[in-house]
Structures are given as C-alpha cells and as structure tokens.
Design an enzyme around this catalytic site. Structure first.
Site, PDB file in Angstrom:
ATOM      1  CB  THR A  58      12.058  -9.653 -11.393  1.00  0.00           C
ATOM      2  OG1 THR A  58      13.096  -9.436 -12.348  1.00  0.00           O
ATOM      3  CG2 THR A  58      11.496 -11.058 -11.546  1.00  0.00           C
ATOM      4  CG  HIS A  76      -0.143  -6.533   5.003  1.00  0.00           C
ATOM      5  ND1 HIS A  76      -0.265  -6.174   6.330  1.00  0.00           N
ATOM      6  CD2 HIS A  76       0.284  -5.431   4.362  1.00  0.00           C
ATOM      7  CE1 HIS A  76       0.102  -4.904   6.462  1.00  0.00           C
ATOM      8  NE2 HIS A  76       0.426  -4.434   5.288  1.00  0.00           N
ATOM      9  CD  GLN A  81      -6.659  -0.575   7.531  1.00  0.00           C
ATOM     10  OE1 GLN A  81      -7.508  -1.432   7.805  1.00  0.00           O
ATOM     11  NE2 GLN A  81      -5.406  -0.684   7.916  1.00  0.00           N
ATOM     12  CG  ASN A 113      -5.067   4.020   9.176  1.00  0.00           C
ATOM     13  OD1 ASN A 113      -5.424   4.958   8.465  1.00  0.00           O
ATOM     14  ND2 ASN A 113      -4.035   4.099   9.986  1.00  0.00           N
ATOM     15  N   GLY A 148       0.815  -1.210   0.000  1.00  0.00           N
ATOM     16  CA  GLY A 148       0.000   0.000   0.000  1.00  0.00           C
ATOM     17  C   GLY A 148       0.851   1.263   0.000  1.00  0.00           C
ATOM     18  CB  CYS A 184       7.172   4.092  16.676  1.00  0.00           C
ATOM     19  SG  CYS A 184       6.423   3.025  17.901  1.00  0.00           S
ATOM     20  CB  SER A 206      -2.088  -3.107   1.374  1.00  0.00           C
ATOM     21  OG  SER A 206      -1.127  -3.885   2.044  1.00  0.00           O
TER      22      SER A 206
HETATM   23  C1  LIG Z   1      -4.852   3.287   5.138  1.00  0.00           C
HETATM   24  C2  LIG Z   1      -3.523   2.652   4.879  1.00  0.00           C
HETATM   25  N1  LIG Z   1      -2.816   3.001   3.802  1.00  0.00           N
HETATM   26  C3  LIG Z   1      -1.619   2.454   3.518  1.00  0.00           C
HETATM   27  C4  LIG Z   1      -1.062   1.504   4.335  1.00  0.00           C
HETATM   28  C5  LIG Z   1       0.271   0.928   3.992  1.00  0.00           C
HETATM   29  O1  LIG Z   1       0.154  -0.349   3.451  1.00  0.00           O
HETATM   30  P1  LIG Z   1       1.417  -1.335   3.430  1.00  0.00           P
HETATM   31  O2  LIG Z   1       1.596  -1.825   4.835  1.00  0.00           O
HETATM   32  O3  LIG Z   1       1.023  -2.448   2.489  1.00  0.00           O
HETATM   33  O4  LIG Z   1       2.585  -0.558   2.926  1.00  0.00           O
HETATM   34  C6  LIG Z   1      -1.750   1.102   5.490  1.00  0.00           C
HETATM   35  C7  LIG Z   1      -1.161   0.121   6.420  1.00  0.00           C
HETATM   36  O5  LIG Z   1      -1.231   0.275   7.631  1.00  0.00           O
HETATM   37  C8  LIG Z   1      -3.019   1.693   5.765  1.00  0.00           C
HETATM   38  O6  LIG Z   1      -3.728   1.355   6.844  1.00  0.00           O
END
Ligand SMILES: Cc1ncc(COP(=O)(O)O)c(C=O)c1O
Length: 381
Positions: free
Chosen positions: A237, A201, A179, A151, A71, A323, A199
């Site tokens: 790649t 994960h 999110q 988030n 992301g 942090c 993203s």
């Molecule tokens: C709203 C939002 N954008 C972007 C990201 C970043 O994604 P990534 O961890 O895949 O870099 C996050 C991850 O916490 C997120 O919550």
C-alpha cells in the site's frame, strides 16, 4: 544557542509547502489508493498528481516513476531488479568506487551471491575515471551504476559519458541522483539512463519516500512482491502522505529559481575561502560540484573530535566516515580518490541549504577557525 545546520546532504528540513500538502493525508484522507470507493480514489488522485510532479523534475513520464521507501530502496531495486532480468551472459555489475553504500553494499551482496562485480576507479579530483570504466564494461555487463553527484564531495560525475560507454556494449545504466536532485537540473533523456534513484528527504521532502525512474520498456523484476501496486514493480500500500510530500517538494524544487543555486554557491564559496585561509587546510574534490557542498581537510586535526567540538559550539557538520559494526570506518570516497589515511581522517563535509544565511556562514567559519586553532595547540606536558 543559535545552531547552524551545515549538514543538508544528510537531510533537509521539510518544506512548509510539503508539510501542508501532506497533512490532509495524515488526517482525513486516509483512503487506500487501491480501493474503488470515493476514499480510495481521492488518495489515488493525490498519488498520481505527486507522480506527475516527481516525473517533471527529471523529465520523465509519470508512468516511468516507481515510488519507493527512499533512495536506498530505489538503488537496491535498480541493481537487483535489472540484473535479475538480464539475459545470460549478461550477469555483471559495474559500479564506480565512490557510490553511496546503498549501491556499493548491494553490489557487494550480489558479488557474495556469485555475480561478477567490478569497481571502476576515480581520479584524485573526485571524478570517475572513464578509461577505467570502459575497460571494465563488456558484453557480460548487465548494469553500470554511476551517481550524478557524490554525497561527500559534491563532485558531479560524467553520467552521460558513462552511459555512452555502457550502451556501446549493450548494458543498462543506473544513476543514483539522490544528491543531485534539487541542486542541479536533471533530465533522464539527456543523461540517457535507464534507471535513476531519487530521495524526497534530500530535497526538502519527507523521510521514507523516494522513487526509481524506470525508462519505459526496461526489464525489471520487483524487489518487494505482493499486490499489483506501482504497475507490479513495487508491491505494498502506497505511502500516500510521503508521496504527496515528495511531489510537493519536487514541484518546489522545480520552481526554485536558478538564483537560489547561485546564492547557495556564493555562500559555499565564501565559507570555503574562509576555511582555505586557515593554514594547512585543503579542499577535497576539485571536479565541478553541486552548489551547496564543500569538503575540506584540516591537517593534524582528527575530524571526529572536530565534529564533536563544533557541535558543542552549535555548528552541525559531518565527516564522510560511516558508522560500521565495531567502529568508525573512514570515508571510502576520499580513500578511493587516493588520499592518505591522515588526510581522510581530518576531513569535514559542510553542506548548505535554503535556510543558510551569510551570517551563518561567517559565524561557522569563525567557530571552525577557533576550534581548529585550539585543537592544533600543543597540549602542555
Ligand atoms: C547518494 C545517495 N544515495 C542514496 C542515499 C540513500 O537515500 P535514503 O536515505 O532515502 O535511503 C543517500 C542518502 O544519504 C545518498 O546520499
């Protein structure tokens, strides 16, 4: 100890179906998708299938999906790539105040490099102030960036309306939907955005994989230069196993019945109701939300200390704090909503997921109530 994971907005466990889909590409199918031989073509076919699955999750064409390392890279690519191609006098970036640092810190870096950057306010309920956005977007705006779901609070943002404002002034629109994906349906055409970040994960896919939707015809300069991968929009790649896991996770998210969202929302509401029954506890963010997130403040309780105490009791949660070099920086999101520092510093985010059960929620509520009561007890002098 039975540990209860209530931090799905930080990351989610890998779905077993995503893992199964990835394994062949970590073991036997090691070809480079750019190679013309059999090995390469197998990898290429898998990446293209994954692209189609990710595209389908957001109503895009596969050719509009650019795989990235996640992301953060997608957000960086969106802002920098679109701004680099905008024609003078369109130089400015307009962002909401509650964007993820992947967006906000990119915008700040661009400002330091000499670009005008404006930050639009949010209301106390956690929703972007569209009047303020409308005042900040003008004929000098290159890109407007508004996230779909925050988030920290889970509050959904009026992206469609923000897009209408941006379009009326000729600016491009980027949406960080990291999110929101897998939690609420997303349709890039209905949202009417030019760019949209995802993203893997956050939706039960692997870490280190993500994508940027780039509407067909949107001028965008690459961030990473090199080979012609990703139609010249992102060199390097491909992370084949990552893309395949992302594709499988996207397919699973698409199939996930609406009932699952309802189940999670009911559990979130149950947990929230239990927490709000504790004296001097308030919900942070009253706007419409994704189903899995609650953010609450416990008056008089330091959230960092609470987080550590909960971890010792087996409950994993989060504060919105980040942090930063030299210490903990209080949540920029809650501050932007106008909350006083004491409220910001006593706020906890709990985010549920597919594996969360009613027993988890009830046990977590009991533990939180007990820990908060203990922390509020005056220490004998
Ligand atoms: C709203 C939002 N954008 C972007 C990201 C970043 O994604 P990534 O961890 O895949 O870099 C996050 C991850 O916490 C997120 O919550």
């Amino acid at each position: 100890m039975h540990r209860i994971y209530l931090d799905h907005n930080a990351t989610t466990p890998l779905d077993p179906r995503a893992l199964e889909a990835m394994l062949p590409f970590l073991r036997d199918d090691y070809g480079n998708p750019s190679s013309l031989h059999w090995f390469g073509q197998r990898a290429l076919a898998a990446v293209e299938q994954a692209r189609a699955e990710v595209a389908a999750l957001v109503g895009a064409d596969p050719a509009e999906i650019v795989f990235t390392s996640g992301g953060s890279e997608a957000d960086n690519l969106a802002l920098r790539g679109a701004a680099a191609k905008a024609r003078s006098p369109r130089t400015a970036v307009v962002s909401s105040a509650i964007e993820h640092h992947a967006v906000l810190n990119t915008a700040k870096a661009m400002r330091d490099e000499g670009r005008p950057v404006a930050i639009a306010r949010v209301r106390e309920d956690g929703v972007l102030d569209l009047d303020d956005l409308a005042e900040k977007v003008d004929e000098a705006t290159a890109v407007v960036t508004v996230m779909l779901a925050n988030n920290e609070t889970g509050v959904l943002q009026p992206v469609r309306e923000a897009s209408r404002i941006a379009r009326a002034r000729g600016a491009l629109v980027h949406c960080d939907a990291v999110q929101a994906a897998g939690k609420v349906p997303i349709d890039v055409r209905a949202l009417d955005v030019d760019l949209l970040a995802l993203s893997a994960h956050k939706l039960y896919g692997p870490k280190g994989a993500g994508c940027l939707y780039v509407r067909r015809g949107t001028p965008m300069a690459p961030l990473v230069r090199g080979g012609a991968q990703e139609r010249n929009r992102r060199a390097g790649t491909e992370n084949v196993a990552g893309a395949v896991g992302f594709g499988a996770a996207a397919a699973t998210a698409r199939e996930a019945p609406a009932a699952e969202a309802g189940r999670v929302a009911a559990l979130r509401d149950r947990l929230e109701a239990r927490l709000l029954a504790i004296p001097a506890v308030r919900r942070n963010g009253d706007g419409p939300r994704v189903p899995n997130t609650t953010n609450v403040s416990f008056e008089g309780v330091d959230a960092e200390a609470l987080l550590i105490a909960l971890d010792l009791e087996g409950v994993a949660a989060s504060t919105g704090a980040a942090c930063a070099a030299g210490g903990i920086e209080p949540s920029h999101v809650l501050r932007a909503m106008g909350y006083p520092p004491e409220r910001v510093q006593s706020s906890l985010r709990l985010s549920l997921g597919r594996g969360t059960t009613q027993e988890d929620v009830d046990r977590a509520a009991d533990i939180i109530a007990a820990v908060v009561a203990r922390m509020r007890r005056p220490t004998p002098s």
